[in-house]
Design a protein around this motif. Structure first.
Motif, PDB file in Angstrom:
ATOM      1  N   LEU A  39       0.722  -1.010   0.010  1.00 17.45           N
ATOM      2  CA  LEU A  39      -0.211   0.188   0.017  1.00 17.45           C
ATOM      3  C   LEU A  39       0.850   1.339  -0.477  1.00 17.45           C
ATOM      4  O   LEU A  39       1.925   1.413   0.605  1.00 17.45           O
ATOM      5  N   VAL A  40       0.726   2.193  -1.094  1.00 17.31           N
ATOM      6  CA  VAL A  40       1.548   3.127  -1.084  1.00 17.31           C
ATOM      7  C   VAL A  40       0.545   4.306  -1.123  1.00 17.31           C
ATOM      8  O   VAL A  40      -0.847   4.876  -0.921  1.00 17.31           O
ATOM      9  N   LYS A  41       0.634   5.416  -0.468  1.00 15.64           N
ATOM     10  CA  LYS A  41       0.055   6.785  -0.431  1.00 15.64           C
ATOM     11  C   LYS A  41      -0.056   7.304  -1.585  1.00 15.64           C
ATOM     12  O   LYS A  41       1.066   7.462  -2.323  1.00 15.64           O
ATOM     13  N   VAL A  42      -1.281   8.575  -1.930  1.00  9.99           N
ATOM     14  CA  VAL A  42      -1.166   9.051  -2.934  1.00  9.99           C
ATOM     15  C   VAL A  42      -0.740  10.731  -2.611  1.00  9.99           C
ATOM     16  O   VAL A  42      -1.808  10.938  -1.395  1.00  9.99           O
ATOM     17  N   LEU A  43      -0.172  10.662  -3.461  1.00  6.13           N
ATOM     18  CA  LEU A  43       0.276  12.534  -2.560  1.00  6.13           C
ATOM     19  C   LEU A  43      -0.760  13.195  -3.032  1.00  6.13           C
ATOM     20  O   LEU A  43      -0.982  14.955  -2.332  1.00  6.13           O
ATOM     21  N   GLN A  44      -1.435  13.398  -4.597  1.00  8.11           N
ATOM     22  CA  GLN A  44      -2.553  14.596  -5.048  1.00  8.11           C
ATOM     23  C   GLN A  44      -3.444  13.955  -5.824  1.00  8.11           C
ATOM     24  O   GLN A  44      -2.841  12.698  -5.918  1.00  8.11           O
ATOM     25  N   ASN A  45      -4.363  14.779  -6.234  1.00  8.85           N
ATOM     26  CA  ASN A  45      -5.521  14.317  -7.216  1.00  8.85           C
ATOM     27  C   ASN A  45      -4.514  13.677  -8.441  1.00  8.85           C
ATOM     28  O   ASN A  45      -4.509  14.379  -8.564  1.00  8.85           O
ATOM     29  N   LYS A 154      -3.251  10.470 -14.292  1.00 10.28           N
ATOM     30  CA  LYS A 154      -1.617  10.090 -13.480  1.00 10.28           C
ATOM     31  C   LYS A 154      -1.497  10.291 -12.685  1.00 10.28           C
ATOM     32  O   LYS A 154      -2.076  10.893 -12.043  1.00 10.28           O
ATOM     33  N   THR A 155      -1.021   9.919 -11.413  1.00  5.32           N
ATOM     34  CA  THR A 155      -0.955   9.556 -10.112  1.00  5.32           C
ATOM     35  C   THR A 155       0.190   8.849  -9.535  1.00  5.32           C
ATOM     36  O   THR A 155       1.432   8.934 -10.268  1.00  5.32           O
ATOM     37  N   TYR A 156       0.144  10.861  -8.564  1.00  6.92           N
ATOM     38  CA  TYR A 156       1.373  10.042  -7.748  1.00  6.92           C
ATOM     39  C   TYR A 156       1.073  10.186  -6.284  1.00  6.92           C
ATOM     40  O   TYR A 156       0.659   9.711  -5.960  1.00  6.92           O
ATOM     41  N   ILE A 157       2.747   9.392  -5.997  1.00  8.10           N
ATOM     42  CA  ILE A 157       2.742   8.435  -5.368  1.00  8.10           C
ATOM     43  C   ILE A 157       3.751   8.197  -4.042  1.00  8.10           C
ATOM     44  O   ILE A 157       5.150   9.097  -4.861  1.00  8.10           O
ATOM     45  N   GLU A 158       4.002   8.496  -2.985  1.00  3.79           N
ATOM     46  CA  GLU A 158       4.820   8.369  -2.444  1.00  3.79           C
ATOM     47  C   GLU A 158       6.544   7.108  -2.339  1.00  3.79           C
ATOM     48  O   GLU A 158       5.000   6.280  -1.170  1.00  3.79           O
ATOM     49  N   PHE A 159       7.149   6.825  -2.081  1.00  2.34           N
ATOM     50  CA  PHE A 159       7.299   4.834  -2.243  1.00  2.34           C
ATOM     51  C   PHE A 159       8.591   5.469  -1.606  1.00  2.34           C
ATOM     52  O   PHE A 159       9.965   5.576  -2.012  1.00  2.34           O
ATOM     53  N   GLY A 160       9.259   5.058  -0.823  1.00  2.00           N
ATOM     54  CA  GLY A 160      11.131   4.744  -0.291  1.00  2.00           C
ATOM     55  C   GLY A 160      11.382   6.014  -0.430  1.00  2.00           C
ATOM     56  O   GLY A 160      12.411   6.796  -0.830  1.00  2.00           O
ATOM     57  N   GLY A 161      10.351   6.909   0.266  1.00  2.00           N
ATOM     58  CA  GLY A 161      10.983   8.545   0.477  1.00  2.00           C
ATOM     59  C   GLY A 161      11.134   9.245  -0.910  1.00  2.00           C
ATOM     60  O   GLY A 161      11.717  10.468  -0.909  1.00  2.00           O
ATOM     61  N   ASN A 162      10.312   8.543  -2.571  1.00  2.00           N
ATOM     62  CA  ASN A 162      11.000   9.134  -3.306  1.00  2.00           C
ATOM     63  C   ASN A 162       9.303   9.436  -4.262  1.00  2.00           C
ATOM     64  O   ASN A 162       8.539   8.710  -3.845  1.00  2.00           O
ATOM     65  N   ILE A 163       9.036  10.633  -4.576  1.00  2.00           N
ATOM     66  CA  ILE A 163       8.028  10.369  -5.223  1.00  2.00           C
ATOM     67  C   ILE A 163       7.792   9.607  -7.325  1.00  2.00           C
ATOM     68  O   ILE A 163       8.334   9.907  -7.553  1.00  2.00           O
TER      69      ILE A 163
END
Length: 188
Positions: A39-45, A154-163
């Motif tokens: 599970l990763v967090k979505v940063l923006q719409n 286009k979906t932006y996520i945060e994973f391993g400290g990177n976007i």
């Protein structure tokens, strides 16, 4: 000294739990070299990906046409004697089919008179074009048109400290968690 609110503690706890989860997942992934679901967090719409595509689109096509107006014109040719006699005989035959006894004779006579009268009136007037009017006539035709269509997001996520940017088939909103497959293999 700054006061720590419960909301700040909750944010820090959530971030710490996510970082620990990512670290543990990274170690597990590195050792097993298989894809893992995370599970990763979505940063923006999500942003729409729009492409121009050609589609058959119904288009209304209208035009004005000149339509004739018909009317009766008096003073035409006189009906010929043969036309009057033939119409009288035909009317008499039709009248003969109605009624019985003395009524049948009366119907035959009335049919003959009516047939002769119709032929006589038809000879005195005729249908002619007396004018024109403009009338709008519309049709629906199919035409190929270029239309904008959403083909993905286009979906932006945060994973391993990177976007990271990834393409998804449905849109996501800020703060949602997205399930992704992560495959980490060593380079040799």
């Amino acid at each position: 000294m700054k006061q720590i609110t419960s909301q700040t503690i909750q944010k820090m706890t959530t971030q710490l739990a996510l970082n620990v989860t990512l670290a543990v997942s990274s170690l597990v992934l590195a050792s097993s070299a298989q894809a893992q679901t995370m599970l990763v967090k979505v940063l923006q719409n999500s942003d729409e990906i729009v492409a121009q595509v050609y589609q058959e689109v119904p288009v209304k096509s209208c035009r004005f046409e000149k339509i004739p107006i018909y009317g009766a014109q008096a003073g035409g040719q006189q009906a010929s004697t043969a036309d009057v006699v033939a119409s009288a005989i035909f009317g008499g035959l039709l009248g003969n089919q109605i009624g019985g006894g003395a009524g049948k004779d009366a119907a035959t006579i009335l049919g003959a008179i009516a047939g002769a009268d119709i032929a006589n009136k038809k000879g005195k007037s005729k249908q002619v074009i007396v004018g024109h009017k403009q009338q709008e006539v519309c049709d629906v035709v199919m035409q190929q048109r270029s239309v904008s269509q959403v083909t993905g997001y286009k979906t932006y996520i945060e994973f391993g400290g990177n976007i990271w940017q990834m393409t998804t088939t449905i849109p996501y909103t800020t703060g949602e968690f997205l399930s992704v497959n992560v495959d980490i293999t060593p380079t040799e």
